[in-house]
Design a protein around this motif. Structure first.
Motif, PDB file in Angstrom:
ATOM      1  N   ILE A   7      -3.104-101.811  31.445  1.00 15.13           N
ATOM      2  CA  ILE A   7      -4.130-101.726  32.509  1.00 15.13           C
ATOM      3  C   ILE A   7      -3.789-101.660  33.704  1.00 15.13           C
ATOM      4  O   ILE A   7      -4.348-100.792  34.678  1.00 15.13           O
TER       5      ILE A   7
ATOM      6  N   TYR B  51      -4.714 -99.166  37.771  1.00 13.27           N
ATOM      7  CA  TYR B  51      -4.774 -99.797  39.034  1.00 13.27           C
ATOM      8  C   TYR B  51      -4.147 -99.312  40.201  1.00 13.27           C
ATOM      9  O   TYR B  51      -4.264 -99.306  41.360  1.00 13.27           O
TER      10      TYR B  51
ATOM     11  N   VAL C 233      -2.474-107.201  39.734  1.00 11.71           N
ATOM     12  CA  VAL C 233      -2.695-106.734  38.417  1.00 11.71           C
ATOM     13  C   VAL C 233      -1.387-106.439  37.672  1.00 11.71           C
ATOM     14  O   VAL C 233      -1.381-106.711  36.603  1.00 11.71           O
TER      15      VAL C 233
ATOM     16  N   ASN D 162      -2.148-108.270  34.430  1.00 13.20           N
ATOM     17  CA  ASN D 162      -2.500-107.134  33.455  1.00 13.20           C
ATOM     18  C   ASN D 162      -3.908-107.447  32.913  1.00 13.20           C
ATOM     19  O   ASN D 162      -4.093-107.043  31.645  1.00 13.20           O
ATOM     20  N   LYS D 163      -4.923-107.513  33.759  1.00  9.37           N
ATOM     21  CA  LYS D 163      -6.382-107.596  33.379  1.00  9.37           C
ATOM     22  C   LYS D 163      -7.317-106.844  34.164  1.00  9.37           C
ATOM     23  O   LYS D 163      -6.650-106.441  35.328  1.00  9.37           O
ATOM     24  N   ASP D 164      -8.209-106.380  33.542  1.00  9.95           N
ATOM     25  CA  ASP D 164      -9.050-105.328  34.333  1.00  9.95           C
ATOM     26  C   ASP D 164     -10.056-106.212  34.891  1.00  9.95           C
ATOM     27  O   ASP D 164     -11.429-106.422  34.753  1.00  9.95           O
TER      28      ASP D 164
ATOM     29  N   VAL E 275     -10.960-100.020  34.587  1.00 14.17           N
ATOM     30  CA  VAL E 275     -10.630 -99.554  33.419  1.00 14.17           C
ATOM     31  C   VAL E 275     -11.951 -99.252  32.729  1.00 14.17           C
ATOM     32  O   VAL E 275     -12.289 -98.230  31.879  1.00 14.17           O
ATOM     33  N   TRP E 276     -13.023-100.177  32.625  1.00 12.10           N
ATOM     34  CA  TRP E 276     -13.908-100.068  31.785  1.00 12.10           C
ATOM     35  C   TRP E 276     -14.798 -98.932  32.498  1.00 12.10           C
ATOM     36  O   TRP E 276     -15.407 -98.087  31.544  1.00 12.10           O
TER      37      TRP E 276
END
Length: 170
Positions: free
Chosen positions: A89, A93, A141, A145-147, A152-153
């Motif tokens: 992810i 970013y 990030v 490492n999360k949206d 990303v969505w």
């Protein structure tokens, strides 16, 4: 050196420290995992920001910083092409964050050196806040490492709609 330059250098040192900590954290937390993508991206960012610390603040211009961000984007894209696994992810970013930073550097360069603007206005405030917030988001990030912004969505939704329209036209 003025106080604003000293503050800028202190914030820059903090951001550099953040990328170093992000690299060390990902190294420790993901060293025994199969996917090393986040570690590699954190290394690229840490190296990029570390090398930029050697630029002479007296002679470097905003166009130099913009070029440096574009080169870092290039390195990340080449890395993305070379790996055969799904990208973390953080990949999206970092590309978006560095692109925003480069655009802000280009805008400030144009405003100051081309238009010869000398009075502070909203673009300068946007630049000062934007660069630092984007850098902090990139550090964050790499660590989690999360949206967390849904970037990303949104990109996946746009891509799915584009692919759907492209297949409907055939």
């Amino acid at each position: 050196m003025t106080i604003s330059e000293a503050i800028g250098q202190s914030i820059g040192a903090f951001i550099l420290w953040g990328f170093l900590m992000a690299f060390l954290y990902t190294l420790v937390s993901k060293i025994n995992k199969k996917d090393k993508g986040t570690i590699q991206l954190a290394f690229i960012m840490m190296t990029s920001y570390f090398l930029s610390a050697f630029l002479d603040y007296e002679t470097v211009t905003l166009i130099d910083w913009a070029t440096y961000d574009v080169l870092t984007i290039g390195v990340i894209i080449v890395w993305g092409v070379l790996i055969k696994k799904p990208k973390p992810i953080a990949f999206m970013y970092l590309i978006v964050g560095l692109s925003i930073n480069a655009c802000l550097f280009f805008a400030m360069y144009y405003d100051i050196y081309v238009l010869e603007q000398t009075e502070v206005w909203w673009l300068w405030t946007l630049y000062a806040i934007g660069i630092n917030v984007v850098d902090l988001l990139m550090v964050l990030v790499l660590i989690i490492n999360k949206d967390f912004l849904g970037l990303v969505w949104v990109c996946n939704q746009v891509k799915a709609r584009y692919m759907h329209r492209a297949s409907a036209l055939k």
